[in-house]
Scaffold this motif. Structure first.
Motif, PDB file in Angstrom:
ATOM      1  N   ASP A   1      64.723  10.515 -23.322  1.00  0.00           N
ATOM      2  CA  ASP A   1      65.439   9.240 -23.370  1.00  0.00           C
ATOM      3  C   ASP A   1      64.706   8.188 -22.529  1.00  0.00           C
ATOM      4  OD1 ASP A   1      67.320  10.491 -24.948  1.00  0.00           O
ATOM      5  OD2 ASP A   1      68.784  10.730 -23.333  1.00  0.00           O
ATOM      6  N   ILE A   2      64.146   8.623 -21.425  1.00  0.00           N
ATOM      7  CA  ILE A   2      63.388   7.713 -20.561  1.00  0.00           C
ATOM      8  C   ILE A   2      62.156   7.192 -21.309  1.00  0.00           C
ATOM      9  CG2 ILE A   2      61.934   7.601 -18.476  1.00  0.00           C
ATOM     10  CD1 ILE A   2      63.985   9.625 -17.226  1.00  0.00           C
TER      11      ILE A   2
ATOM     12  N   VAL B   1      61.095   2.909 -12.949  1.00  0.00           N
ATOM     13  CA  VAL B   1      61.488   3.052 -11.548  1.00  0.00           C
ATOM     14  C   VAL B   1      62.804   3.828 -11.456  1.00  0.00           C
ATOM     15  CG1 VAL B   1      61.964   1.846  -9.385  1.00  0.00           C
ATOM     16  CG2 VAL B   1      60.425   0.803 -11.050  1.00  0.00           C
ATOM     17  N   ILE B   2      62.873   4.713 -10.472  1.00  0.00           N
ATOM     18  CA  ILE B   2      64.109   5.404 -10.136  1.00  0.00           C
ATOM     19  C   ILE B   2      64.639   4.768  -8.855  1.00  0.00           C
ATOM     20  CG2 ILE B   2      65.126   7.586  -9.367  1.00  0.00           C
ATOM     21  CD1 ILE B   2      63.004   9.008 -11.115  1.00  0.00           C
TER      22      ILE B   2
ATOM     23  N   GLU C   1      59.084  14.063  -9.819  1.00  0.00           N
ATOM     24  CA  GLU C   1      58.059  14.388 -10.823  1.00  0.00           C
ATOM     25  C   GLU C   1      58.074  13.373 -11.973  1.00  0.00           C
ATOM     26  OE1 GLU C   1      59.069  18.414 -11.855  1.00  0.00           O
ATOM     27  OE2 GLU C   1      58.112  19.238 -10.056  1.00  0.00           O
ATOM     28  N   ILE C   2      59.260  13.012 -12.442  1.00  0.00           N
ATOM     29  CA  ILE C   2      59.382  12.033 -13.530  1.00  0.00           C
ATOM     30  C   ILE C   2      58.931  10.655 -13.063  1.00  0.00           C
ATOM     31  CG2 ILE C   2      61.080  10.781 -14.947  1.00  0.00           C
ATOM     32  CD1 ILE C   2      62.519  13.505 -15.278  1.00  0.00           C
ATOM     33  N   TYR C   3      59.301  10.308 -11.843  1.00  0.00           N
ATOM     34  CA  TYR C   3      58.858   9.019 -11.291  1.00  0.00           C
ATOM     35  C   TYR C   3      57.331   8.950 -11.233  1.00  0.00           C
ATOM     36  CZ  TYR C   3      58.156   5.197  -7.990  1.00  0.00           C
ATOM     37  OH  TYR C   3      57.726   4.042  -7.381  1.00  0.00           O
ATOM     38  N   GLU C   4      56.709  10.000 -10.724  1.00  0.00           N
ATOM     39  CA  GLU C   4      55.239  10.037 -10.641  1.00  0.00           C
ATOM     40  C   GLU C   4      54.600   9.916 -12.024  1.00  0.00           C
ATOM     41  OE1 GLU C   4      53.000  10.178  -8.117  1.00  0.00           O
ATOM     42  OE2 GLU C   4      54.630   9.967  -6.671  1.00  0.00           O
TER      43      GLU C   4
ATOM     44  N   PHE D   1      60.156   7.265  -4.628  1.00  0.00           N
ATOM     45  CA  PHE D   1      60.858   6.204  -5.346  1.00  0.00           C
ATOM     46  C   PHE D   1      61.819   5.511  -4.377  1.00  0.00           C
ATOM     47  CE2 PHE D   1      63.063  10.206  -6.509  1.00  0.00           C
ATOM     48  CZ  PHE D   1      64.356   9.944  -6.080  1.00  0.00           C
ATOM     49  N   PRO D   2      62.210   4.268  -4.678  1.00  0.00           N
ATOM     50  CA  PRO D   2      63.054   3.513  -3.752  1.00  0.00           C
ATOM     51  C   PRO D   2      64.415   4.169  -3.505  1.00  0.00           C
ATOM     52  CG  PRO D   2      62.104   2.059  -5.405  1.00  0.00           C
ATOM     53  CD  PRO D   2      61.802   3.461  -5.831  1.00  0.00           C
ATOM     54  N   MET D   3      64.741   4.288  -2.228  1.00  0.00           N
ATOM     55  CA  MET D   3      66.067   4.752  -1.804  1.00  0.00           C
ATOM     56  C   MET D   3      66.728   3.569  -1.086  1.00  0.00           C
ATOM     57  SD  MET D   3      66.502   7.996  -2.668  1.00  0.00           S
ATOM     58  CE  MET D   3      67.779   8.614  -1.580  1.00  0.00           C
TER      59      MET D   3
END
Length: 158
Positions: free
Chosen positions: A153-154, A58-59, A47-50, A90-92
């Motif tokens: 913080d993000i 980016v996460i 959700e935060i990434y979106e 997000f990238p894994m």
């Protein structure tokens, strides 16, 4: 001075990627696990990434099985699980160790930049490191800290 951009990591297909590809972007680096009691954090992470990916946030997820072997052995199972159950986009990256003699050099750097409460070692899955646009570690968050609790913080890094 060392930054996260000085490191290369293994992608899920085994190829290498330089973190220089993320230069100038704030990052949240997380050691993840698919079979952990904290796995529901994938939902909030996504959700935060979106919400902030259009602002260059980016996460980066790094699966790890060091804590009670709570990660699939096969990375394809890991990525499929994350996508099907939590819609992770997000990238894994490839499965790594975050502690010990085989720990990934990126995590050695992260831990040296921001130690934990009692030691530098990572205590459990879903330890999170917030990285600023200059590639410096800003903060380290405990596994139980929900992603929604660090959203403020993000946003300061955007």
């Amino acid at each position: 001075m060392t930054t996260v951009y000085d490191f290369t990591v293994k992608k899920t297909d085994g190829s290498e990627q330089s973190l220089k590809d993320y230069e100038g972007k704030p990052l949240l680096i997380v050691n993840t696990a698919s079979k952990c009691g904290l796995t529901d954090q994938f939902k909030e992470l996504q959700e935060i990434y979106e919400k902030y990916k259009d602002k260059e946030f980016v996460i980066l997820g790094f699966p790890c099985g060091q804590f009670n072997n709570q990660e699939f052995d096969n990375i394809e199972e890991t990525t499929e699980f994350c996508q099907l159950n939590y819609g992770v986009t997000f990238p894994m990256y490839g499965k790594i160790d975050v502690n010990g003699k085989n720990e990934d050099p990126l995590f050695s750097y992260l831990k040296s930049a921001k130690g934990g409460l009692l030691s530098k070692d990572i205590k459990w899955n879903f330890t999170k490191f917030l990285i600023d646009k200059n590639g410096q570690v800003v903060e380290r968050y405990a596994p139980t800290t929900k992603p929604s609790k660090i959203e403020k913080d993000i946003t300061k890094q955007l």
